[in-house]
Design a protein around this motif. Structure first.
Motif, short mmCIF file in Angstrom:
data_model
loop_
_atom_site.label_atom_id
_atom_site.label_comp_id
_atom_site.label_asym_id
_atom_site.label_seq_id
_atom_site.Cartn_x
_atom_site.Cartn_y
_atom_site.Cartn_z
N LEU A 19 0.90 -1.26 0.01
CA LEU A 19 -0.10 0.02 -0.09
C LEU A 19 0.96 1.16 -0.17
O LEU A 19 1.91 1.39 0.77
CB LEU A 19 -0.90 0.01 1.04
CG LEU A 19 -2.07 -0.98 1.22
CD1 LEU A 19 -2.74 -0.91 2.63
CD2 LEU A 19 -2.97 -0.77 0.19
N ASP A 20 0.62 2.23 -0.95
CA ASP A 20 1.31 3.41 -1.01
C ASP A 20 0.21 4.53 -0.86
O ASP A 20 -0.56 4.55 -1.90
CB ASP A 20 2.23 3.60 -2.30
CG ASP A 20 2.95 4.83 -2.16
OD1 ASP A 20 2.71 5.63 -1.53
OD2 ASP A 20 3.87 4.93 -3.05
N PHE A 21 0.10 5.22 0.24
CA PHE A 21 -0.65 6.04 0.56
C PHE A 21 -0.54 7.54 -0.38
O PHE A 21 -1.31 8.44 -0.47
CB PHE A 21 -1.00 6.33 1.97
CG PHE A 21 -1.51 5.30 2.67
CD1 PHE A 21 -2.74 5.24 2.65
CD2 PHE A 21 -0.73 4.19 3.15
CE1 PHE A 21 -3.56 4.48 3.89
CE2 PHE A 21 -1.47 3.06 3.94
CZ PHE A 21 -3.00 3.27 3.99
N VAL A 26 -0.56 16.46 6.47
CA VAL A 26 -0.26 16.31 7.66
C VAL A 26 -1.57 16.24 8.90
O VAL A 26 -2.16 17.34 8.69
CB VAL A 26 0.74 17.39 8.13
CG1 VAL A 26 1.21 17.17 9.52
CG2 VAL A 26 2.14 17.12 7.34
N ASN A 27 -1.64 15.18 9.52
CA ASN A 27 -2.70 15.19 10.81
C ASN A 27 -4.09 15.16 9.96
O ASN A 27 -4.93 15.37 10.82
CB ASN A 27 -2.61 16.34 11.51
CG ASN A 27 -1.43 16.15 12.28
OD1 ASN A 27 -0.84 15.22 12.77
ND2 ASN A 27 -0.70 17.51 12.63
N GLN A 28 -4.19 14.67 8.89
CA GLN A 28 -5.46 14.59 8.44
C GLN A 28 -5.98 13.05 7.94
O GLN A 28 -6.94 12.81 7.75
CB GLN A 28 -5.69 15.43 7.14
CG GLN A 28 -6.06 16.86 7.47
CD GLN A 28 -6.57 17.86 6.66
OE1 GLN A 28 -6.93 17.46 5.44
NE2 GLN A 28 -6.82 18.90 7.05
N GLY A 29 -4.87 11.92 7.89
CA GLY A 29 -5.05 10.72 7.72
C GLY A 29 -5.68 10.26 6.50
O GLY A 29 -6.31 10.89 5.73
N SER A 30 -5.75 9.05 6.35
CA SER A 30 -6.08 8.31 5.03
C SER A 30 -6.23 6.97 5.32
O SER A 30 -5.79 6.43 6.12
CB SER A 30 -5.09 8.43 3.88
OG SER A 30 -5.79 7.96 2.48
#
Length: 174
Positions: A19-21, A26-30
């Motif tokens: 998995l490559d996000f 920054v600080n918002q996540g996925s």
């Protein structure tokens, strides 16, 4: 009575294999998910599921039907949600590891923290001197984004001892 048997080793595969996000603010996540498939010739039991490696604090598992003790017949799959959150504008790496009958299988995890970093062409900006109640020369402040992700908005803030003597005349233009 003679008995004859042969053993097969467990074989788990991941889809996708890693998995490559990409770049995540920054600080918002996925979140992303992947399938875990028993690619072996015999059934196998899922053991431990977790994150290992350098940046384990930035990746974690979420919803999943791959749990400790789950039996997977040959060709059967389960899925795991993997979450990523960057703390800084840098690259992060870890691995999702799933054990089957005590044999570990891993999928690489990667992601990069994204942050807009607006920087002035010159710092500090010199306004020169002006008489009290007078006006100085209008200065244009050019900003460039030195970050790795587009900025969503811009807010001008004035600070310092003479902040009431400075006025923003124009809005930001791209």
């Amino acid at each position: 009575v003679p008995l004859v048997a042969s053993a097969v080793v467990p074989q788990l595969t991941f889809g996708p294999a890693s998995l490559d996000f990409g770049i995540v603010r920054v600080n918002q996540g996925s979140s992303q998910g992947l399938q875990v498939t028993n690619g072996g010739e015999a059934g196998t039991r899922i053991g431990w599921v977790g994150i290992e490696g350098k940046d384990t604090g930035n990746f974690w598992t979420g919803s999943s039907d791959c749990f400790n003790g789950r039996w997977l017949a040959p060709g059967e799959s389960c899925w795991i949600q993997v979450n990523f959150n960057a703390w800084q504008a840098t690259g992060y790496e870890a691995a999702l590891t799933v054990t089957a009958d005590n044999a570990p299988f891993s999928a690489a995890l990667r992601g990069t923290g994204g942050e807009a970093m607006l920087m002035p062409e010159f710092n500090p900006v010199e306004f020169g001197t002006a008489a009290i109640g007078g006006e100085s020369t209008v200065q244009t402040i050019h900003l460039s984004n030195e970050g790795n992700i587009a900025g969503g908005y811009f807010i001008a803030m004035l600070a310092g001892g003479g902040k009431l003597s400075v006025q923003v005349l124009n809005e930001f233009t791209a």
